[in-house]
Design a protein around this motif. Structure first.
Motif, PDB file in Angstrom:
ATOM      1  N   GLY A  62      12.006   3.128   3.150  1.00  0.00           N
ATOM      2  CA  GLY A  62      12.162   4.459   2.243  1.00  0.00           C
ATOM      3  C   GLY A  62      11.041   5.174   2.177  1.00  0.00           C
ATOM      4  N   HIS A  63      10.110   5.109   3.017  1.00  0.00           N
ATOM      5  CA  HIS A  63       8.815   5.800   2.893  1.00  0.00           C
ATOM      6  C   HIS A  63       8.874   7.150   2.574  1.00  0.00           C
ATOM      7  N   ALA A  64       9.812   7.765   3.534  1.00  0.00           N
ATOM      8  CA  ALA A  64      10.145   9.322   3.717  1.00  0.00           C
ATOM      9  C   ALA A  64      10.868   9.648   2.502  1.00  0.00           C
ATOM     10  N   LEU A  65      11.337   8.628   1.362  1.00  0.00           N
ATOM     11  CA  LEU A  65      12.126   9.133   0.309  1.00  0.00           C
ATOM     12  C   LEU A  65      11.019   9.020  -0.844  1.00  0.00           C
ATOM     13  N   MET A  66      10.018   8.682  -0.782  1.00  0.00           N
ATOM     14  CA  MET A  66       8.996   8.724  -1.896  1.00  0.00           C
ATOM     15  C   MET A  66       8.472   9.916  -2.128  1.00  0.00           C
ATOM     16  N   ILE A  67       9.497  10.859  -2.751  1.00  0.00           N
ATOM     17  CA  ILE A  67       9.048  12.239  -3.105  1.00  0.00           C
ATOM     18  C   ILE A  67       9.341  12.371  -4.661  1.00  0.00           C
ATOM     19  N   PHE A  80       0.750  -1.303  -0.061  1.00  0.00           N
ATOM     20  CA  PHE A  80      -0.029  -0.050   0.091  1.00  0.00           C
ATOM     21  C   PHE A  80       0.954   1.280  -0.033  1.00  0.00           C
ATOM     22  N   HIS A  81       0.624   2.016  -0.674  1.00  0.00           N
ATOM     23  CA  HIS A  81       1.189   3.668  -0.843  1.00  0.00           C
ATOM     24  C   HIS A  81      -0.083   4.445  -0.780  1.00  0.00           C
ATOM     25  N   SER A  82       0.317   5.795  -0.861  1.00  0.00           N
ATOM     26  CA  SER A  82      -1.014   6.722  -1.092  1.00  0.00           C
ATOM     27  C   SER A  82      -0.110   7.933  -1.607  1.00  0.00           C
ATOM     28  N   ARG A 138       4.164  13.362  -2.617  1.00  0.00           N
ATOM     29  CA  ARG A 138       4.714  12.674  -1.610  1.00  0.00           C
ATOM     30  C   ARG A 138       3.612  11.458  -1.254  1.00  0.00           C
ATOM     31  N   CYS A 139       4.369  10.176  -0.438  1.00  0.00           N
ATOM     32  CA  CYS A 139       3.719   9.052  -0.148  1.00  0.00           C
ATOM     33  C   CYS A 139       3.097   9.344   1.126  1.00  0.00           C
ATOM     34  N   TYR A 140       1.606   8.902   1.218  1.00  0.00           N
ATOM     35  CA  TYR A 140       1.205   9.329   2.597  1.00  0.00           C
ATOM     36  C   TYR A 140       0.691   7.796   3.378  1.00  0.00           C
ATOM     37  N   GLU A 141       1.288   6.880   2.849  1.00  0.00           N
ATOM     38  CA  GLU A 141       1.133   5.625   3.606  1.00  0.00           C
ATOM     39  C   GLU A 141       2.373   5.030   3.994  1.00  0.00           C
ATOM     40  N   LEU A 142       2.479   4.721   5.403  1.00  0.00           N
ATOM     41  CA  LEU A 142       3.846   4.242   5.807  1.00  0.00           C
ATOM     42  C   LEU A 142       4.209   2.966   4.971  1.00  0.00           C
ATOM     43  N   CYS A 143       5.175   2.876   4.295  1.00  0.00           N
ATOM     44  CA  CYS A 143       5.350   1.678   3.352  1.00  0.00           C
ATOM     45  C   CYS A 143       6.764   0.952   3.384  1.00  0.00           C
ATOM     46  N   GLY A 144       7.509   1.146   4.215  1.00  0.00           N
ATOM     47  CA  GLY A 144       8.797   0.406   4.775  1.00  0.00           C
ATOM     48  C   GLY A 144       9.778   1.530   4.760  1.00  0.00           C
TER      49      GLY A 144
END
Ligand code: CU
Length: 212
Positions: free
Chosen positions: A190-195, A144-146, A182-188
């Motif tokens: 690298g979540h914070a890098l999903m920009i 899941f991502h957002s 940005r990604c709004y679903e904690l996904c692992g």
């Protein structure tokens, strides 16, 4: 303060104004309700506090008139909020426009890939023409991502095996909106890098790129 924000966003798409107006309406009602309720609570707590020479059984009991007025005020606030909410929905439904540009969004651990009508793909950058209606078909390769564009007040979940649709009107101002996506679903890890960046180009250079 809210008026000022709306002025700044004047050149922004209609959907942003719709979300902002609705948010400000709820915020105003919510703040007013909190001030009135907490204010009365404190006022009565002090006025009718226990002390010598006061008999609680002799305190006035509110009658049906005050109850009716309270009910009417509450009902009119709820009706206004509901009416505005449903009226706003027509502004934000996915437009059925032949000019709309459909772009596929694939989320993965950890990044975004965008596939355009000409079959080309970009990584961590979404390029759109200024002012255009963009329809995104969003899904994910793994977990899941957002997908969110905070400056446009939009967000949509990316769910494995499912395609979710979200649309937005591209900003009119051309340029690179750095880190706008940005990604709004904690996904692992690298979540914070999903920009990703949102790049807005002129319709001419978009069409040149589409046909190249
Ligand atoms: Cu993610």
């Amino acid at each position: 303060v809210f008026g000022l924000f709306n002025l700044i966003l004047d050149a922004a798409p209609q959907t942003v104004a719709t979300y902002d107006n609705l948010f400000n309406l709820y915020l105003t009602f919510g703040t007013a309700a909190a001030v009135i309720v907490i204010g009365l609570l404190l006022f009565f707590a002090i006025k009718y506090r226990a002390r010598d020479g006061h008999d609680p059984s002799k305190y006035p009991v509110p009658g049906w008139k005050i109850a009716l007025v309270t009910a009417l005020i509450t009902a009119s606030v709820l009706v206004t909020a509901e009416y505005q909410t449903f009226a706003s929905e027509s502004n934000i439904v996915v437009p059925n426009s032949p000019d709309a540009i459909h772009i596929k969004v694939l989320a993965f651990q950890w990044g975004w890939s965008f596939t355009y009508p000409n079959g080309k793909t970009t990584l961590n950058n979404l390029t759109v023409p200024s002012g255009a209606t963009i329809i995104l078909n969003i899904t994910t390769k793994d977990v899941f991502h957002s997908f969110g564009i905070p400056m446009l007040a939009e967000k949509m979940d990316a769910i494995p095996g499912k395609v979710n649709t979200m649309w937005f009107q591209a900003p009119f101002q051309q340029g690179v909106y750095k880190d706008a996506i940005r990604c709004y679903e904690l996904c692992g890890a690298g979540h914070a890098l999903m920009i990703a960046n949102l790049t807005v180009v002129s319709m001419e250079s978009w069409q040149r790129w589409m046909s190249s």
